[in-house]
Design a protein around this motif. Structure first.
Motif, PDB file in Angstrom:
ATOM      1  N   ILE A 148       0.835  -1.206   0.000  1.00 56.95           N
ATOM      2  CA  ILE A 148       0.000   0.000   0.000  1.00 56.95           C
ATOM      3  C   ILE A 148       0.866   1.251   0.000  1.00 56.95           C
ATOM      4  O   ILE A 148       0.580   2.211  -0.715  1.00 56.95           O
ATOM      5  N   GLU A 149       1.897   1.242   0.789  1.00 61.04           N
ATOM      6  CA  GLU A 149       2.785   2.410   0.910  1.00 61.04           C
ATOM      7  C   GLU A 149       3.408   2.782  -0.434  1.00 61.04           C
ATOM      8  O   GLU A 149       3.546   3.954  -0.757  1.00 61.04           O
ATOM      9  N   ARG A 150       3.752   1.770  -1.209  1.00 66.76           N
ATOM     10  CA  ARG A 150       4.351   2.024  -2.525  1.00 66.76           C
ATOM     11  C   ARG A 150       3.392   2.844  -3.385  1.00 66.76           C
ATOM     12  O   ARG A 150       3.785   3.785  -4.061  1.00 66.76           O
ATOM     13  N   TYR A 151       2.114   2.514  -3.347  1.00 67.50           N
ATOM     14  CA  TYR A 151       1.131   3.251  -4.139  1.00 67.50           C
ATOM     15  C   TYR A 151       0.775   4.581  -3.504  1.00 67.50           C
ATOM     16  O   TYR A 151       0.496   5.556  -4.208  1.00 67.50           O
ATOM     17  N   ARG A 152       0.782   4.661  -2.209  1.00 67.23           N
ATOM     18  CA  ARG A 152       0.526   5.926  -1.528  1.00 67.23           C
ATOM     19  C   ARG A 152       1.588   6.947  -1.914  1.00 67.23           C
ATOM     20  O   ARG A 152       1.278   8.107  -2.203  1.00 67.23           O
ATOM     21  N   ASP A 153       2.842   6.523  -1.952  1.00 67.94           N
ATOM     22  CA  ASP A 153       3.921   7.426  -2.359  1.00 67.94           C
ATOM     23  C   ASP A 153       3.694   7.948  -3.776  1.00 67.94           C
ATOM     24  O   ASP A 153       3.908   9.134  -4.050  1.00 67.94           O
ATOM     25  N   ARG A 154       3.264   7.066  -4.675  1.00 69.30           N
ATOM     26  CA  ARG A 154       3.003   7.493  -6.058  1.00 69.30           C
ATOM     27  C   ARG A 154       1.878   8.524  -6.106  1.00 69.30           C
ATOM     28  O   ARG A 154       1.967   9.521  -6.814  1.00 69.30           O
ATOM     29  N   TRP A 155       0.790   8.286  -5.346  1.00 67.95           N
ATOM     30  CA  TRP A 155      -0.331   9.214  -5.357  1.00 67.95           C
ATOM     31  C   TRP A 155       0.044  10.539  -4.713  1.00 67.95           C
ATOM     32  O   TRP A 155      -0.363  11.604  -5.187  1.00 67.95           O
ATOM     33  N   ARG A 197       1.825  12.525  -7.261  1.00 71.35           N
ATOM     34  CA  ARG A 197       0.889  13.059  -8.260  1.00 71.35           C
ATOM     35  C   ARG A 197       0.098  14.233  -7.703  1.00 71.35           C
ATOM     36  O   ARG A 197      -0.120  15.228  -8.390  1.00 71.35           O
ATOM     37  N   PHE A 198      -0.354  14.126  -6.469  1.00 74.74           N
ATOM     38  CA  PHE A 198      -1.101  15.228  -5.857  1.00 74.74           C
ATOM     39  C   PHE A 198      -0.219  16.459  -5.679  1.00 74.74           C
ATOM     40  O   PHE A 198      -0.680  17.583  -5.854  1.00 74.74           O
ATOM     41  N   GLU A 199       1.031  16.251  -5.325  1.00 74.99           N
ATOM     42  CA  GLU A 199       1.944  17.384  -5.169  1.00 74.99           C
ATOM     43  C   GLU A 199       2.132  18.095  -6.512  1.00 74.99           C
ATOM     44  O   GLU A 199       2.101  19.317  -6.581  1.00 74.99           O
ATOM     45  N   ARG A 200       2.303  17.327  -7.590  1.00 75.35           N
ATOM     46  CA  ARG A 200       2.445  17.943  -8.911  1.00 75.35           C
ATOM     47  C   ARG A 200       1.162  18.666  -9.318  1.00 75.35           C
ATOM     48  O   ARG A 200       1.213  19.741  -9.913  1.00 75.35           O
ATOM     49  N   LEU A 201       0.009  18.093  -8.983  1.00 71.94           N
ATOM     50  CA  LEU A 201      -1.264  18.738  -9.280  1.00 71.94           C
ATOM     51  C   LEU A 201      -1.396  20.045  -8.503  1.00 71.94           C
ATOM     52  O   LEU A 201      -1.811  21.071  -9.061  1.00 71.94           O
ATOM     53  N   ASP A 202      -1.023  20.031  -7.217  1.00 69.54           N
ATOM     54  CA  ASP A 202      -1.051  21.260  -6.414  1.00 69.54           C
ATOM     55  C   ASP A 202      -0.160  22.335  -7.025  1.00 69.54           C
ATOM     56  O   ASP A 202      -0.538  23.514  -7.082  1.00 69.54           O
ATOM     57  N   GLN A 203       1.031  21.938  -7.469  1.00 70.00           N
ATOM     58  CA  GLN A 203       1.947  22.906  -8.093  1.00 70.00           C
ATOM     59  C   GLN A 203       1.329  23.494  -9.354  1.00 70.00           C
ATOM     60  O   GLN A 203       1.416  24.703  -9.594  1.00 70.00           O
ATOM     61  N   GLU A 204       0.688  22.673 -10.156  1.00 71.70           N
ATOM     62  CA  GLU A 204       0.061  23.148 -11.390  1.00 71.70           C
ATOM     63  C   GLU A 204      -1.107  24.085 -11.076  1.00 71.70           C
ATOM     64  O   GLU A 204      -1.270  25.127 -11.720  1.00 71.70           O
ATOM     65  N   ILE A 205      -1.898  23.755 -10.085  1.00 74.36           N
ATOM     66  CA  ILE A 205      -3.017  24.626  -9.689  1.00 74.36           C
ATOM     67  C   ILE A 205      -2.487  25.976  -9.202  1.00 74.36           C
ATOM     68  O   ILE A 205      -3.022  27.025  -9.569  1.00 74.36           O
ATOM     69  N   ARG A 206      -1.425  25.950  -8.388  1.00 77.51           N
ATOM     70  CA  ARG A 206      -0.830  27.223  -7.925  1.00 77.51           C
ATOM     71  C   ARG A 206      -0.293  28.030  -9.098  1.00 77.51           C
ATOM     72  O   ARG A 206      -0.477  29.242  -9.159  1.00 77.51           O
TER      73      ARG A 206
END
Length: 116
Positions: free
Chosen positions: A84-91, A94-103
């Motif tokens: 689970i942790e492996r996929y949590r890190d990936r998500w 992705r969320f961090e990159r999405l936040d950067q794009e939104i900003r």
């Protein structure tokens, strides 16, 4: 359904009664009767749930004279957690990159509207 250890772990964890039994065993060993107390199901139904948990390697049963305590086995949970942790890190990435794009978009639109 696949019959590998991780699949057996997730199949066992899919049931809320089995998760509750594991939560109780996380506090310490218990007999089947002790585990069955809080549930509105038969002792036989609890025993069937325990057999599923045991088959998945999530619990083991000991023997101390007439007392047969069940105990939590951490290794399968640790393997599931690693998966689970492996996929949590990936998500999270992705969320961090999405936040950067939104900003970036928000900052660009604020500058274009005279809100500098």
């Amino acid at each position: 359904m696949a019959d590998d250890p991780l699949s057996r772990t997730f199949a066992a964890l899919a049931d809320p009664t089995r998760r509750a039994l594991l939560a109780r065993l996380a506090r310490g060993e218990a007999t089947v009767n002790e585990l069955a107390e809080p549930f509105p199901i038969s002792l036989q139904a609890v025993s069937r749930h325990l057999k599923v948990l045991e088959a998945a390697g999530l619990i083991s049963r000991g023997r101390d004279a007439q007392w047969r305590p069940c105990r939590l086995e951490a290794a399968p949970l640790e393997r599931a957690s690693v998966w689970i942790e492996r996929y949590r890190d990936r998500w999270e990435d992705r969320f961090e990159r999405l936040d950067q794009e939104i900003r970036r978009i928000r900052d660009g639109s604020e500058k274009g509207n005279g809100h500098e």
